[in-house]
Design a protein around this motif. Structure first.
Motif, mmCIF file in Angstrom:
data_model
loop_
_atom_site.group_PDB
_atom_site.id
_atom_site.type_symbol
_atom_site.label_atom_id
_atom_site.label_comp_id
_atom_site.label_asym_id
_atom_site.label_seq_id
_atom_site.Cartn_x
_atom_site.Cartn_y
_atom_site.Cartn_z
ATOM 1 N N ILE A 18 18.770 7.758 -10.000
ATOM 2 C CA ILE A 18 19.206 9.084 -9.557
ATOM 3 C C ILE A 18 19.407 9.023 -8.049
ATOM 4 N N ARG A 54 26.697 17.718 -8.904
ATOM 5 C CA ARG A 54 26.126 16.761 -9.843
ATOM 6 C C ARG A 54 24.633 16.630 -9.541
ATOM 7 N N VAL A 55 23.864 16.205 -10.525
ATOM 8 C CA VAL A 55 22.427 16.097 -10.304
ATOM 9 C C VAL A 55 22.139 15.038 -9.249
ATOM 10 N N ARG A 97 20.913 20.635 -9.041
ATOM 11 C CA ARG A 97 22.379 20.660 -9.062
ATOM 12 C C ARG A 97 22.854 22.046 -8.638
ATOM 13 N N ARG A 258 13.792 13.385 -16.707
ATOM 14 C CA ARG A 258 14.730 13.260 -15.592
ATOM 15 C C ARG A 258 15.576 11.999 -15.739
ATOM 16 N N HIS A 262 19.575 12.050 -16.672
ATOM 17 C CA HIS A 262 20.442 11.942 -15.509
ATOM 18 C C HIS A 262 20.791 10.517 -15.101
#
Length: 302
Positions: A18, A54-55, A97, A258, A262
């Protein structure tokens, strides 16, 4: 808890896949460790190239005080709708986000870890991840917060009156005054006040946040903190209504969710990242707490 940074914050993605974006020092007046100003597309306040819709993670604090139409913002699988007069507090490491950035109107404060001394970090609860991100001040509270934030902004933009060292010191004092008001608002419920006052639980919570990926043992946490297992069970149950093991497992599940949601990291590596070298054990653990396999959870969100 001392102020800190998040590993993998180079903007190219950390070990969990991430992307984590660092504090945009280049956008800060005088290069100090904070920024305060208006939100909006015509006034950039975030690092260029950050995928806001976006995350992603950030390694700094963001506090947004809204004065426009309602905005929806996702933080760790929860959607929050912030209206005029509301505040949204995003802490380092949280996955979040933005909705359309053109909708964001108001004032934004960003703060780099390490800008404030440890005593202030403790007093303002900067790492109270158990508190809700969305805050709804009443009339007098909002007026006081707006006044403190406006004073902070004036000090921030005044770069000519004082030498840089004194300017930075004044900023820290003004920022502390604002954050103390914000912390009082965040801890205004009886439950939050009770949690904050419980030193045993606070130390346990901070230890879990630091070590959950490698340590799932209640006894190990109790030993490292110098408490008996019974004392730890009593403190955590009083603060959260659950057992220490349940608290640890909930944090592990959140991180696993998470990564599954993601990133494209293989499920076995996700398990290893949260303390399960054996993929079968991770799958069993995840299913026990979510009633879904890791693969099914990932597929449902794709």
């Amino acid at each position: 808890m001392a102020d800190r940074t998040i590993q993998g914050g180079d903007g190219d993605g950390g070990v969990d896949g991430i992307r984590t974006f660092p504090f945009p020092v280049e956008l800060s007046v005088g290069g100090v460790g904070m920024h305060v100003g208006p939100m909006g597309l015509d006034r950039p306040w975030h690092a260029e190239g950050a995928p806001l819709e976006r995350v992603h993670r950030i390694d700094f604090h963001v506090v947004m005080l809204f004065d426009g139409a309602p905005v929806r913002h996702m933080i760790d699988f929860a959607e929050y709708q912030a209206a005029a007069g509301d505040l949204l507090w995003i802490r380092p490491g949280q996955v979040h986000r933005f909705s359309r950035t053109s909708e964001y109107r108001g004032t934004v404060l960003t703060m780099q870890p390490g800008f404030l001394p440890r005593a202030t970090v403790e007093a303002t609860g900067l790492y109270r991840y158990d508190l809700p991100p969305l805050l709804h001040p009443d009339g007098p509270q909002l007026t006081a917060l707006q006044s403190a934030l406006a004073q902070l902004r004036r000090e921030y933009e005044d770069t000519t009156t004082l030498p840089l060292s004194l300017h930075t010191a004044v900023l820290r004092h003004s920022l502390t005054a604002f954050l103390l008001r914000l912390a009082h608002l965040a801890a205004s419920s009886a439950e939050a006040v009770r949690r904050q006052s419980d030193t045993t639980f606070t130390l346990f919570r901070d230890a879990v946040e630091k070590n959950f990926a490698t340590n799932h043992s209640v006894s190990a946490y109790a030993d490292s903190l110098g408490y008996s297992r019974r004392t730890l069970v009593r403190a955590v149950r009083a603060a959260t209504g659950e057992t220490p093991k349940g608290f640890i497992d909930k944090r592990v599940v959140l991180e696993a969710k998470r990564l599954l949601a993601h990133t494209d990291i293989p499920i076995g590596r996700v398990g290893a990242a949260v303390g399960f070298p054996d993929a079968a054990n991770f799958s069993k653990f995840f299913h026990q707490h979510t009633e879904m396999t890791p693969a099914a959870f990932r597929a449902e969100l794709r």
